[in-house]
Design a protein around this motif. Structure first.
Motif, PDB file in Angstrom:
ATOM      1  N   GLY A 174       0.830  -1.195   0.000  1.00  0.00           N
ATOM      2  CA  GLY A 174       0.000   0.000   0.000  1.00  0.00           C
ATOM      3  C   GLY A 174       0.867   1.248   0.000  1.00  0.00           C
ATOM      4  O   GLY A 174       2.086   1.190  -0.170  1.00  0.00           O
ATOM      5  N   TYR A 175       0.228   2.406   0.220  1.00  0.00           N
ATOM      6  CA  TYR A 175       0.981   3.653   0.189  1.00  0.00           C
ATOM      7  C   TYR A 175       2.096   3.670   1.224  1.00  0.00           C
ATOM      8  O   TYR A 175       3.220   4.111   0.944  1.00  0.00           O
ATOM      9  N   LEU A 215      -0.323  -0.576  -4.538  1.00  0.00           N
ATOM     10  CA  LEU A 215      -1.082   0.678  -4.523  1.00  0.00           C
ATOM     11  C   LEU A 215      -2.551   0.489  -4.913  1.00  0.00           C
ATOM     12  O   LEU A 215      -3.013   0.993  -5.949  1.00  0.00           O
ATOM     13  N   GLU A 217      -4.877   2.010  -3.754  1.00  0.00           N
ATOM     14  CA  GLU A 217      -5.535   3.311  -3.623  1.00  0.00           C
ATOM     15  C   GLU A 217      -5.650   4.050  -4.953  1.00  0.00           C
ATOM     16  O   GLU A 217      -6.418   5.012  -5.063  1.00  0.00           O
ATOM     17  N   VAL A 218      -4.861   3.654  -5.959  1.00  0.00           N
ATOM     18  CA  VAL A 218      -4.907   4.318  -7.260  1.00  0.00           C
ATOM     19  C   VAL A 218      -5.364   3.326  -8.332  1.00  0.00           C
ATOM     20  O   VAL A 218      -5.537   2.140  -8.063  1.00  0.00           O
ATOM     21  N   ALA A 323     -12.646   5.041   3.844  1.00  0.00           N
ATOM     22  CA  ALA A 323     -11.340   4.389   3.964  1.00  0.00           C
ATOM     23  C   ALA A 323     -10.576   4.980   5.145  1.00  0.00           C
ATOM     24  O   ALA A 323     -10.748   6.150   5.502  1.00  0.00           O
ATOM     25  N   SER A 325      -8.023   6.743   5.999  1.00  0.00           N
ATOM     26  CA  SER A 325      -6.987   7.617   5.454  1.00  0.00           C
ATOM     27  C   SER A 325      -6.927   8.919   6.231  1.00  0.00           C
ATOM     28  O   SER A 325      -7.902   9.332   6.874  1.00  0.00           O
ATOM     29  N   HIS A 328      -9.645  11.536   5.103  1.00  0.00           N
ATOM     30  CA  HIS A 328     -10.956  11.398   5.733  1.00  0.00           C
ATOM     31  C   HIS A 328     -10.895  11.788   7.214  1.00  0.00           C
ATOM     32  O   HIS A 328     -11.793  12.471   7.713  1.00  0.00           O
ATOM     33  N   ASN A 356     -13.484  11.494  -2.012  1.00  0.00           N
ATOM     34  CA  ASN A 356     -12.024  11.446  -1.977  1.00  0.00           C
ATOM     35  C   ASN A 356     -11.439  12.198  -3.166  1.00  0.00           C
ATOM     36  O   ASN A 356     -11.761  11.914  -4.319  1.00  0.00           O
ATOM     37  N   SER A 359      -5.030  10.732  -4.263  1.00  0.00           N
ATOM     38  CA  SER A 359      -3.908  10.356  -3.406  1.00  0.00           C
ATOM     39  C   SER A 359      -2.604  10.805  -4.042  1.00  0.00           C
ATOM     40  O   SER A 359      -2.480  10.878  -5.267  1.00  0.00           O
TER      41      SER A 359
END
Length: 442
Positions: A174-175, A215, A217-218, A323, A325, A328, A356, A359
């Protein structure tokens, strides 16, 4: 007349930003002693986690990514210690300070925001050899650890020891995992120029991800580009792969690969803070606190929760939850604080709704990836967007200025390559001196 107390459990994103908003909205009441805001957390500071990879890489001084709660929340009462349990039925919380006896905190309104902890799996050797990456202490330790391994490799004649020291494994694509891997690989590549006999090609960096791509998230295209960019730098990206064992530093992967490594960084997800299970809070199947769209804890009219620990409905995606993050969490904190004030004054609460924006992530100096409002950006522009966005989100002008100074100095001077390993055991030298001191005769 009893002064109403707002208890905020947790001083992270939600806790600190909610307290900031509350002290602004209730400025007059606080000045007149008509309300009391208490923030309880183990640490007396908030860590801005998006800057942890840069702190680990030496681009930012670690002290500059933390915000002291006592300085920014002057009208609030700050309690340093561990909240052991929270009761909704009698509106109390059991608190254990760092020293002294436990005591009970009575509250009228509750903001429950202890955040999350690393989600560990029962993998042999993980607890003994793994390093997490959620706190500034872990970032400092990881930087010192990587530089120490370069020292070890440059000072040994044993090829096996050298190869083991120069192998770095990161689990979780992940990030968090991609950013810290990208920053540390970039730092180590820069640092190895000062270590005789070590080149960038001598180091082995491995990213292990259980799903079919990094990733999540993208979008898929941006994820593929990032994986290709990491591979171009010599980093092994292993998707659909699990860590099976790490006993004695021997890494065993599900794809059949086995090798030794002295560095194992675990960034494979988070789970709600265990404190959520210590009282009578309503929880879902994932251990998150059940809340309404107004972030009010279900079944109550006085308690609220948000951030990683709460299952906040995502009104922009019906049936799903927000999510975990920073984006948020910061926005939820503001809405939550407004709803606490509305509840105190007998007004209706408003739901939280935020789409959102996207990112951004850094992959090392001048390298980055971003997806903002559907637009994909990569390379230097994405890296610049990452720094600019998070600098603007960093609390206080003081911290913004110090981080900007760190970056400016980084353009003029090379990064420090000193491993201050004594930070992990600051009394080791003193204890060694005590053991070797000869007893004196009377």
């Amino acid at each position: 007349m009893t002064v109403p107390r707002i208890l905020i459990v947790g001083g992270g994103y939600v806790g600190m930003y909610a307290a900031l908003r509350l002290q602004r909205r209730l400025r007059r009441e606080l000045a007149r002693g008509q309300v009391r805001i208490t923030v309880a957390d183990y640490d007396s500071y908030m860590t801005y986690q998006p800057f942890l990879p840069e702190a680990a890489a030496g681009n930012i001084e670690p002290r500059h990514v933390v915000v002291p709660l006592r300085r920014v929340l002057r009208p609030c009462e700050i309690l340093s210690g561990r909240v052991r349990s929270v009761s909704l039925a009698d509106r109390t919380a059991e608190f254990r300070p760092h020293e002294g006896p436990d005591y009970t905190i009575h509250y009228d309104y509750l903001v429950f925001a202890p955040g999350s902890v690393s989600r560990l799996l029962p993998i042999p050797g993980l607890t003994e050899h793994g390093i997490g990456f959620k706190t500034v202490e872990e970032a400092i330790h990881l930087r010192n650890h990587v530089l120490l391994k370069l020292d070890v490799a440059a000072s040994t004649t044993d090829e096996r020891v050298r190869r083991r020291a120069l192998t770095f494994v990161f689990v979780g694509g992940g990030y968090a995992g991609v950013e810290v891997l990208g920053e540390l690989e970039d730092m180590a590549a820069d640092a190895c120029r000062s270590f005789e006999g070590i080149s960038r090609g001598d180091m082995r960096w491995v990213l292990v991800e259980a799903s079919d791509r990094i990733l999540p998230e993208v979008g898929p295209d941006m994820a593929r580009w990032t994986a290709d960019e990491l591979r171009r730098r010599g980093i092994e990206v292993r998707t659909r792969t699990l860590l099976r064992s790490a006993e004695n530093g021997h890494i065993v992967l599900s794809d059949g690969q086995e090798f030794d490594a002295e560095t194992l960084v675990w960034t494979a997800g988070v789970k709600p803070h265990p404190l959520s299970c210590s009282g009578d809070l309503p929880l879902d199947e994932k251990g998150r606190v059940k809340v309404t769209a107004t972030m009010r804890i279900q079944g109550t009219g006085f308690a609220f929760s948000a951030g990683d620990v709460a299952a906040v409905p995502d009104l922009t995606r019906p049936g799903e939850f927000c999510a975990p993050s920073a984006q948020h969490a910061v926005r939820q904190a503001g809405r939550l604080a407004d709803n606490v004030v509305a509840t105190m004054k007998g007004r209706p609460c408003e739901p939280y709704a935020h789409r959102n924006a996207g990112s951004v992530a850094s992959l090392g100096l001048y390298k980055g990836v971003a997806e903002v409002y559907g637009y994909q950006v990569r390379g230097f522009p994405a890296w610049f967007m990452h720094r600019t966005y998070h600098l603007m989100r960093m609390p206080t002008f003081n911290k913004k200025s110090r981080i900007l100074m760190d970056w400016t100095l980084g353009l003029l001077f090379p990064r420090e390559i000193v491993s201050l390993g004594a930070f992990q055991r600051p009394r080791a030298e003193f204890e060694a001196a005590a053991r070797t001191s000869a007893p004196t005769r009377p």
